[in-house]
Design an enzyme around this catalytic site. Structure first.
Site, short mmCIF file in Angstrom:
data_model
loop_
_atom_site.label_atom_id
_atom_site.label_comp_id
_atom_site.label_asym_id
_atom_site.label_seq_id
_atom_site.Cartn_x
_atom_site.Cartn_y
_atom_site.Cartn_z
N GLY A 18 0.79 -1.23 0.00
CA GLY A 18 0.00 0.00 0.00
C GLY A 18 0.82 1.28 0.00
O GLY A 18 0.37 2.30 -0.52
N GLU A 77 3.85 4.83 5.82
CA GLU A 77 2.64 4.00 5.75
C GLU A 77 1.56 4.66 4.91
O GLU A 77 1.48 5.89 4.83
CB GLU A 77 2.09 3.76 7.17
CG GLU A 77 2.44 2.40 7.74
CD GLU A 77 1.68 1.24 7.09
OE1 GLU A 77 1.26 1.36 5.91
OE2 GLU A 77 1.51 0.22 7.75
N ASP A 78 0.74 3.82 4.32
CA ASP A 78 -0.40 4.32 3.57
C ASP A 78 -1.53 4.74 4.50
O ASP A 78 -2.01 5.87 4.45
CB ASP A 78 -0.90 3.26 2.57
CG ASP A 78 -1.06 1.87 3.20
OD1 ASP A 78 -0.73 1.69 4.39
OD2 ASP A 78 -1.52 0.96 2.49
N ASP A 96 -5.42 2.10 10.44
CA ASP A 96 -6.81 1.75 10.69
C ASP A 96 -6.94 1.49 12.19
O ASP A 96 -7.04 2.44 12.97
CB ASP A 96 -7.13 0.52 9.82
CG ASP A 96 -8.61 0.22 9.73
OD1 ASP A 96 -9.10 -0.49 10.62
OD2 ASP A 96 -9.26 0.69 8.79
N LYS A 143 -7.59 6.62 10.26
CA LYS A 143 -9.03 6.57 10.59
C LYS A 143 -9.16 6.63 12.11
O LYS A 143 -9.15 5.59 12.77
CB LYS A 143 -9.65 5.27 10.09
CG LYS A 143 -9.62 5.07 8.58
CD LYS A 143 -10.24 3.71 8.25
CE LYS A 143 -10.22 3.42 6.76
NZ LYS A 143 -10.65 2.03 6.47
N PHE A 166 -14.06 2.19 4.12
CA PHE A 166 -13.03 1.54 3.32
C PHE A 166 -12.71 2.40 2.11
O PHE A 166 -13.60 2.84 1.39
CB PHE A 166 -13.49 0.15 2.88
CG PHE A 166 -12.37 -0.67 2.32
CD1 PHE A 166 -11.47 -1.30 3.17
CD2 PHE A 166 -12.19 -0.79 0.94
CE1 PHE A 166 -10.41 -2.04 2.65
CE2 PHE A 166 -11.14 -1.53 0.43
CZ PHE A 166 -10.25 -2.16 1.28
N VAL A 167 -11.44 2.67 1.90
CA VAL A 167 -11.04 3.52 0.78
C VAL A 167 -10.05 2.80 -0.12
O VAL A 167 -9.34 1.88 0.31
CB VAL A 167 -10.42 4.85 1.27
CG1 VAL A 167 -11.47 5.71 1.95
CG2 VAL A 167 -9.24 4.62 2.21
P1 XMP Z 1 -4.46 -1.85 11.05
O1 XMP Z 1 -5.92 -2.12 11.38
O2 XMP Z 1 -3.57 -2.86 11.68
O3 XMP Z 1 -4.40 -2.12 9.50
O4 XMP Z 1 -4.11 -0.42 11.34
C1 XMP Z 1 -3.70 -1.34 8.62
C2 XMP Z 1 -3.69 -2.00 7.28
O5 XMP Z 1 -5.02 -2.40 6.89
C3 XMP Z 1 -5.24 -2.11 5.53
N1 XMP Z 1 -6.37 -1.16 5.44
C4 XMP Z 1 -6.95 -0.72 4.32
N2 XMP Z 1 -6.69 -1.01 3.03
N3 XMP Z 1 -8.45 0.44 2.39
C5 XMP Z 1 -7.46 -0.41 2.07
O6 XMP Z 1 -7.25 -0.65 0.88
C6 XMP Z 1 -8.77 0.78 3.64
O7 XMP Z 1 -9.68 1.58 3.87
C7 XMP Z 1 -7.96 0.16 4.67
N4 XMP Z 1 -7.98 0.25 6.03
C8 XMP Z 1 -6.99 -0.57 6.45
C9 XMP Z 1 -3.95 -1.53 5.00
O8 XMP Z 1 -3.20 -2.54 4.42
C10 XMP Z 1 -3.23 -1.02 6.21
O9 XMP Z 1 -1.83 -1.02 6.10
MG MG Z 2 -0.41 -1.02 4.62
#
Ligand code: XMP
Ligand code: MG
Length: 189
Positions: free
Chosen positions: A52, A108-109, A112, A140, A161-162
């Site tokens: 990502g 990081e992208d 979450d 988020k 979700f994006v």
């Molecule tokens: P956590 O919950 O551990 O997860 O912070 C982070 C990873 O979850 C993926 N992620 C997403 N990927 N759209 C996506 O395409 C989203 O809205 C999204 N939210 C979480 C992502 O890989 C991130 O690094």
């Molecule tokens: Mg990621």
């Protein structure tokens, strides 16, 4: 509704554009300026989390003008049910670089729940870094399960979700230059 036909995205797959290409670029300029100010004269190792973070890494790193950087990559997978991350992380691809004595910036992208990142931070900190900070394009806040100290943040977004700008749904939409939400019909297929 406007239609967006870029790369693999079919027109109408994107329900709503949350962040335009211009907004993302302007935000990355600000983040790069802050990073440059903090690391001027230092050697910084940028660590991208595959897949990502590839777009953020490519664009943010090229906006750094005063910081000497090198780049490394990690791939991790979070065990969990479906799309929820559990905080139990497996390393799929480890770093090539030795972190001893290095200034490290995780790129990081999206954050979450924060579980993946908080695991990553403690893992990397145990490798003898001189300093460790995080730059993330998206966060988020409503989804946070653990507080993660993020020094450079792009945008706080709603708990939806994006896709786009590196983020995928079933490996699609990563190459969209903007960040958006998916139309419901995409999930139904
Ligand atoms: P956590 O919950 O551990 O997860 O912070 C982070 C990873 O979850 C993926 N992620 C997403 N990927 N759209 C996506 O395409 C989203 O809205 C999204 N939210 C979480 C992502 O890989 C991130 O690094
Ligand atoms: Mg990621």
């Amino acid at each position: 509704m406007r239609s967006y036909s870029v790369g693999s995205a079919k027109p109408n797959d994107i329900h709503h554009v949350l962040l335009s290409e211009e907004q993302i670029s302007a935000k990355l300029d600000e983040m790069a300026a802050a990073i440059d100010a903090d690391y001027e004269g230092k050697e910084l190792l940028l660590i991208g989390v595959l897949k990502g973070a590839v777009m953020v890494m490519a664009d943010l790193s090229r906006k750094l003008k005063h910081t000497r950087t090198s780049m490394d990559w990690m791939a991790v997978s979070s065990y969990g049910s479906g799309t929820k991350s559990s905080g139990v992380v497996r390393i799929l691809k480890d770093l090539d670089a030795d972190l001893t004595g290095r200034h490290v910036l995780i790129v990081e992208d999206i954050i979450d729940s924060g579980l993946t990142l908080s695991w990553l931070i403690s893992n990397l900190k145990s490798r003898g870094v001189e300093s460790l900070e995080v730059a993330a394009m998206l966060r988020k806040p409503e989804a946070a399960k653990v507080e993660v100290d993020v020094k450079y943040i792009g945008f706080d977004i709603p708990n939806e979700f994006v896709v786009g700008y590196g983020l995928d749904y079933a490996e699609q939409y990563r190459t969209l230059p903007y960040v958006g939400t998916l139309a419901p019909h995409v999930y139904e297929n």
